[in-house]
Design a protein around this motif. Sequence first.
Motif, PDB file in Angstrom:
ATOM      1  N   SER A 140      58.646  30.311  48.476  1.00 55.62           N
ATOM      2  CA  SER A 140      58.881  31.569  49.189  1.00 55.62           C
ATOM      3  C   SER A 140      58.285  31.536  50.590  1.00 55.62           C
ATOM      4  CB  SER A 140      58.283  32.743  48.404  1.00 55.62           C
ATOM      5  OG  SER A 140      56.877  32.595  48.282  1.00 55.62           O
ATOM      6  N   TYR A 141      57.410  30.569  50.862  1.00 54.22           N
ATOM      7  CA  TYR A 141      56.828  30.436  52.189  1.00 54.22           C
ATOM      8  C   TYR A 141      57.790  29.637  53.068  1.00 54.22           C
ATOM      9  CZ  TYR A 141      52.114  32.433  51.988  1.00 54.22           C
ATOM     10  OH  TYR A 141      51.050  33.295  51.949  1.00 54.22           O
ATOM     11  N   PHE A 142      58.467  30.346  53.964  1.00 49.19           N
ATOM     12  CA  PHE A 142      59.429  29.774  54.902  1.00 49.19           C
ATOM     13  C   PHE A 142      58.807  29.915  56.279  1.00 49.19           C
ATOM     14  CE2 PHE A 142      64.012  30.447  56.718  1.00 49.19           C
ATOM     15  CZ  PHE A 142      63.993  29.165  57.244  1.00 49.19           C
ATOM     16  N   ILE A 143      58.494  28.804  56.923  1.00 49.55           N
ATOM     17  CA  ILE A 143      57.700  28.851  58.145  1.00 49.55           C
ATOM     18  C   ILE A 143      58.435  28.117  59.266  1.00 49.55           C
ATOM     19  CG2 ILE A 143      56.370  26.752  57.618  1.00 49.55           C
ATOM     20  CD1 ILE A 143      53.861  28.391  58.642  1.00 49.55           C
ATOM     21  N   CYS A 144      58.403  28.717  60.472  1.00 50.47           N
ATOM     22  CA  CYS A 144      59.129  28.162  61.622  1.00 50.47           C
ATOM     23  C   CYS A 144      58.248  28.144  62.860  1.00 50.47           C
ATOM     24  CB  CYS A 144      60.369  29.004  61.938  1.00 50.47           C
ATOM     25  SG  CYS A 144      61.747  28.781  60.809  1.00 50.47           S
ATOM     26  N   ALA A 145      58.396  27.097  63.639  1.00 48.55           N
ATOM     27  CA  ALA A 145      57.823  27.077  64.981  1.00 48.55           C
ATOM     28  C   ALA A 145      58.888  27.575  65.950  1.00 48.55           C
ATOM     29  CB  ALA A 145      57.383  25.671  65.345  1.00 48.55           C
ATOM     30  N   ASP A 146      58.482  28.398  66.915  1.00 43.56           N
ATOM     31  CA  ASP A 146      59.422  28.944  67.891  1.00 43.56           C
ATOM     32  C   ASP A 146      58.915  28.654  69.297  1.00 43.56           C
ATOM     33  OD1 ASP A 146      61.689  30.266  68.766  1.00 43.56           O
ATOM     34  OD2 ASP A 146      60.774  32.251  68.710  1.00 43.56           O
ATOM     35  N   VAL A 147      59.745  27.974  70.076  1.00 45.22           N
ATOM     36  CA  VAL A 147      59.358  27.539  71.421  1.00 45.22           C
ATOM     37  C   VAL A 147      59.248  28.745  72.348  1.00 45.22           C
ATOM     38  CG1 VAL A 147      60.023  26.105  73.390  1.00 45.22           C
ATOM     39  CG2 VAL A 147      60.473  25.315  71.056  1.00 45.22           C
ATOM     40  N   GLY A 148      58.168  28.785  73.132  1.00 47.39           N
ATOM     41  CA  GLY A 148      57.928  29.911  74.023  1.00 47.39           C
ATOM     42  C   GLY A 148      58.568  29.749  75.392  1.00 47.39           C
ATOM     43  N   GLN A 149      58.418  30.781  76.218  1.00 44.34           N
ATOM     44  CA  GLN A 149      58.995  30.792  77.563  1.00 44.34           C
ATOM     45  C   GLN A 149      58.005  30.224  78.571  1.00 44.34           C
ATOM     46  OE1 GLN A 149      62.135  32.049  78.590  1.00 44.34           O
ATOM     47  NE2 GLN A 149      61.726  31.637  80.743  1.00 44.34           N
ATOM     48  N   ASP A 150      57.016  31.002  78.957  1.00 46.98           N
ATOM     49  CA  ASP A 150      56.083  30.578  79.999  1.00 46.98           C
ATOM     50  C   ASP A 150      54.643  30.531  79.532  1.00 46.98           C
ATOM     51  OD1 ASP A 150      58.134  30.533  81.983  1.00 46.98           O
ATOM     52  OD2 ASP A 150      58.022  32.726  82.078  1.00 46.98           O
ATOM     53  N   GLN A 151      54.354  31.170  78.375  1.00 42.60           N
ATOM     54  CA  GLN A 151      52.957  31.403  78.064  1.00 42.60           C
ATOM     55  C   GLN A 151      52.521  30.948  76.689  1.00 42.60           C
ATOM     56  OE1 GLN A 151      51.899  35.510  78.633  1.00 42.60           O
ATOM     57  NE2 GLN A 151      49.701  35.161  78.527  1.00 42.60           N
ATOM     58  N   TYR A 152      53.337  31.170  75.651  1.00 41.50           N
ATOM     59  CA  TYR A 152      52.821  31.019  74.281  1.00 41.50           C
ATOM     60  C   TYR A 152      53.823  30.338  73.359  1.00 41.50           C
ATOM     61  CZ  TYR A 152      50.059  32.320  70.155  1.00 41.50           C
ATOM     62  OH  TYR A 152      49.283  32.299  69.013  1.00 41.50           O
ATOM     63  N   GLU A 153      53.317  29.376  72.553  1.00 41.28           N
ATOM     64  CA  GLU A 153      54.099  28.705  71.509  1.00 41.28           C
ATOM     65  C   GLU A 153      53.650  29.272  70.163  1.00 41.28           C
ATOM     66  OE1 GLU A 153      56.458  26.228  72.527  1.00 41.28           O
ATOM     67  OE2 GLU A 153      55.870  27.169  74.423  1.00 41.28           O
ATOM     68  N   GLU A 154      54.615  29.599  69.290  1.00 39.32           N
ATOM     69  CA  GLU A 154      54.232  30.348  68.089  1.00 39.32           C
ATOM     70  C   GLU A 154      54.731  29.721  66.793  1.00 39.32           C
ATOM     71  OE1 GLU A 154      56.925  34.090  67.421  1.00 39.32           O
ATOM     72  OE2 GLU A 154      56.693  33.820  69.600  1.00 39.32           O
ATOM     73  N   VAL A 155      54.037  30.074  65.709  1.00 40.25           N
ATOM     74  CA  VAL A 155      54.425  29.722  64.343  1.00 40.25           C
ATOM     75  C   VAL A 155      54.606  31.022  63.573  1.00 40.25           C
ATOM     76  CG1 VAL A 155      53.759  28.555  62.207  1.00 40.25           C
ATOM     77  CG2 VAL A 155      53.139  27.559  64.419  1.00 40.25           C
ATOM     78  N   ASP A 156      55.761  31.179  62.906  1.00 38.06           N
ATOM     79  CA  ASP A 156      56.105  32.426  62.222  1.00 38.06           C
ATOM     80  C   ASP A 156      56.376  32.194  60.743  1.00 38.06           C
ATOM     81  OD1 ASP A 156      56.226  34.067  64.651  1.00 38.06           O
ATOM     82  OD2 ASP A 156      58.040  32.937  65.136  1.00 38.06           O
ATOM     83  N   LEU A 157      55.925  33.134  59.931  1.00 40.59           N
ATOM     84  CA  LEU A 157      56.327  33.177  58.524  1.00 40.59           C
ATOM     85  C   LEU A 157      57.603  34.005  58.451  1.00 40.59           C
ATOM     86  CD1 LEU A 157      53.087  33.690  56.359  1.00 40.59           C
ATOM     87  CD2 LEU A 157      54.690  31.775  56.290  1.00 40.59           C
ATOM     88  N   ILE A 158      58.689  33.377  58.014  1.00 36.74           N
ATOM     89  CA  ILE A 158      59.999  34.017  58.057  1.00 36.74           C
ATOM     90  C   ILE A 158      60.269  34.810  56.782  1.00 36.74           C
ATOM     91  CG2 ILE A 158      62.476  33.619  58.328  1.00 36.74           C
ATOM     92  CD1 ILE A 158      60.787  32.918  60.807  1.00 36.74           C
ATOM     93  N   THR A 159      60.684  36.041  56.961  1.00 36.96           N
ATOM     94  CA  THR A 159      61.043  36.900  55.840  1.00 36.96           C
ATOM     95  C   THR A 159      62.427  37.508  56.089  1.00 36.96           C
ATOM     96  OG1 THR A 159      60.003  38.860  56.838  1.00 36.96           O
ATOM     97  CG2 THR A 159      58.630  37.499  55.398  1.00 36.96           C
ATOM     98  N   LYS A 160      63.032  37.959  55.036  1.00 31.96           N
ATOM     99  CA  LYS A 160      64.338  38.608  55.120  1.00 31.96           C
ATOM    100  C   LYS A 160      64.282  39.790  56.078  1.00 31.96           C
ATOM    101  CE  LYS A 160      67.657  41.116  52.207  1.00 31.96           C
ATOM    102  NZ  LYS A 160      67.983  41.520  50.808  1.00 31.96           N
ATOM    103  N   ASP A 161      65.215  39.833  57.033  1.00 31.30           N
ATOM    104  CA  ASP A 161      65.338  40.925  58.001  1.00 31.30           C
ATOM    105  C   ASP A 161      64.118  41.047  58.908  1.00 31.30           C
ATOM    106  OD1 ASP A 161      66.841  42.871  59.233  1.00 31.30           O
ATOM    107  OD2 ASP A 161      66.153  44.492  57.922  1.00 31.30           O
ATOM    108  N   GLY A 162      63.346  39.958  59.030  1.00 36.71           N
ATOM    109  CA  GLY A 162      62.191  39.995  59.918  1.00 36.71           C
ATOM    110  C   GLY A 162      62.619  39.945  61.377  1.00 36.71           C
TER     111      GLY A 162
END
Length: 633
Positions: free
Chosen positions: A409-431
């Motif tokens: 159930s742990y679905f995790i994604c890295a999301d590339v940032g624009q100018d300032q911050y790189e993030e890691v997100d826990l993905i949930t339905k309709d998040g």
Amino acid sequence: MNVSDPGCGSILKSILCARCDQFSGELYRVVSVHREIPVLCNSTVSSNSPQSEQPQTDFCSKVWSACENVSIVNSPFAATLQGRVGEPVNSSNSTKLTDLWKSQTDFCEALGGGSSDDESVCFDGAPTTLTDGTTSSPPSGMCIEKIGNGTYLNMAAHPDGSNRAFFANQQGKIWLATIPEQGSGGTLDIDETNPFVDITDEVYFDVVFGLMGIAFHPRFAENGRFFASFNCDKSSSPNCAGRCACNSDVNCDPSKLTPDNGAQPCQYQSVVAEFTANGSSSGTSSATNASPSEVRRIFTMGLPFTSHHGGQILFGPQDGYLYLMMGDGGGDGDPYNLAQNKKSLLGKIMRFDVDTMPSANDVDKLDLWGNYSIPKDNPYAVDKDLQKEIWAIGLRNPWRCSFDSARPSYFICADVGQDQYEEVDLITKDGNYGWRTYEGPYPYVPTQSPGGNTSVASINPIFPVMGYNHSEVNSGEGSASITGGYFYRSMIDPCLHGRYLFADLYGSSIWAGTESPINSGKFTSAKIPFKCASDSPLRCTIVPGIDLPSLSFIFSFGEDNKKDVYLLTNSGVYRIVHPSRCNYTCAKENASTTPSRDPFSPPSSRASSLRGSYLLLNSSFFILTSYFVFVFS
């Protein structure tokens, strides 16, 4: 085994099933003789033991009490430890413990082990874990070995559970490789001249385009189905004919967009296509090649700009649906605010049912982008005005997601940032993950907004669980682009077990994230250094002056069927190995190079301890020529 007593049956089942637990299974290998059962805890386990937090009891005594007078056909208790203390007195015909052993003391002397000191590890009737995540210290070092020289963007373990895996490069070739055993000194067995499949004729390849993802059907061993996510060029390929994501539904007019890097709007497109392995349906598990002809075009969509199109695909381990990670389509700051627009598929994670094929009428009626069905529990499955494929929104460019193999159930994604911050997100339905209203935890103000804005008050964003500022990896220029990884679930480095690994594309930094308490969704992360093992099968290039391996670009991570984790880099394929090979120490490591203790040695060393390592990784920033293929942030 014909066990009539339920209490004995339950305990016996827990012992036999321990062989399948990745850490309890190690307890079968702590002595030089063959064992049918693991070392049974024979005394109280201390509160600081690496055992799971179970009631501290003498489990061996429990086994004796429950089973001493119960007949057991083919008893595992009688099949081992000849010539040792407490040897069975009559193992030829009897099946009761009282017939096999003189006393409980002799039984536990032979089959038990463990004491109350912290180094003791034994089986207490429950699956073994190494930490509860609340008190563990940061990793002190991660050891890697180089097993391949090739440059790959994707790795997928073979669904048959073997030691084979598929590797794909950005140009459009997929290879089937055999992975060497840990500690064997072997290298990746891959024949670059004989790919599993070559779809380079279909793939448009450039710096940020190419074969972006591969996924093998959970029943690939039976049906031979696999999928590729790639880019095509509408100007040169007649099959590259998807609708443009810039359209009137999202208040975007492609005729008003200026060419991006010399490309017309929606000239380049994102594609998901289905392929099949050669041979009969019963023989696909052993297939070594596949047809390059598409079986079915699942999805095609035109891209308004030339960047931020993600492209990874994964099958959900619980639902069996296909997930597609899609960026916001490019442009400075998502100018048309497409990531927040639920009428657009850009800046989204999508979810498809590829086992139920729609009719042509359904494709037209539901306004689908290809040949798939909509899972009934997708957030907008019944909303005629919104995109039914959406699973989550508000992403800029998700680059490498994974499901935790221990907690699907742990679905995790890295999301590339624009100018300032790189993030890691826990993905949930309709998040909703905030972009472009937020960049990570920070409010974002776009430089242009022809497509309108989304107010902070109108959304309920889910903020990152981990991440880093651009200044942390390159204070001079601030260049950064995150590469997501995996929760480390291998038994090779037990001190790293349960931590989430991610990196920066430019090879300067790798992090380990720790969740505390477990299952809370609350993480801390720390940058970690690394070394390359001196006995690495392939020589690691070392950065002069700092004695660290040169990884160049870190494109992706990979995971095999044994849950070992790999780094796919511009300089080759690396695997995480026992930390002791790099002279890192961890009390929990039970490296193959470290002799295990026999439980019949003096009482102070009856049980072997699992030794492991914490992860440390640190590399340096490199200036690279445009020859290298990578993904821009």
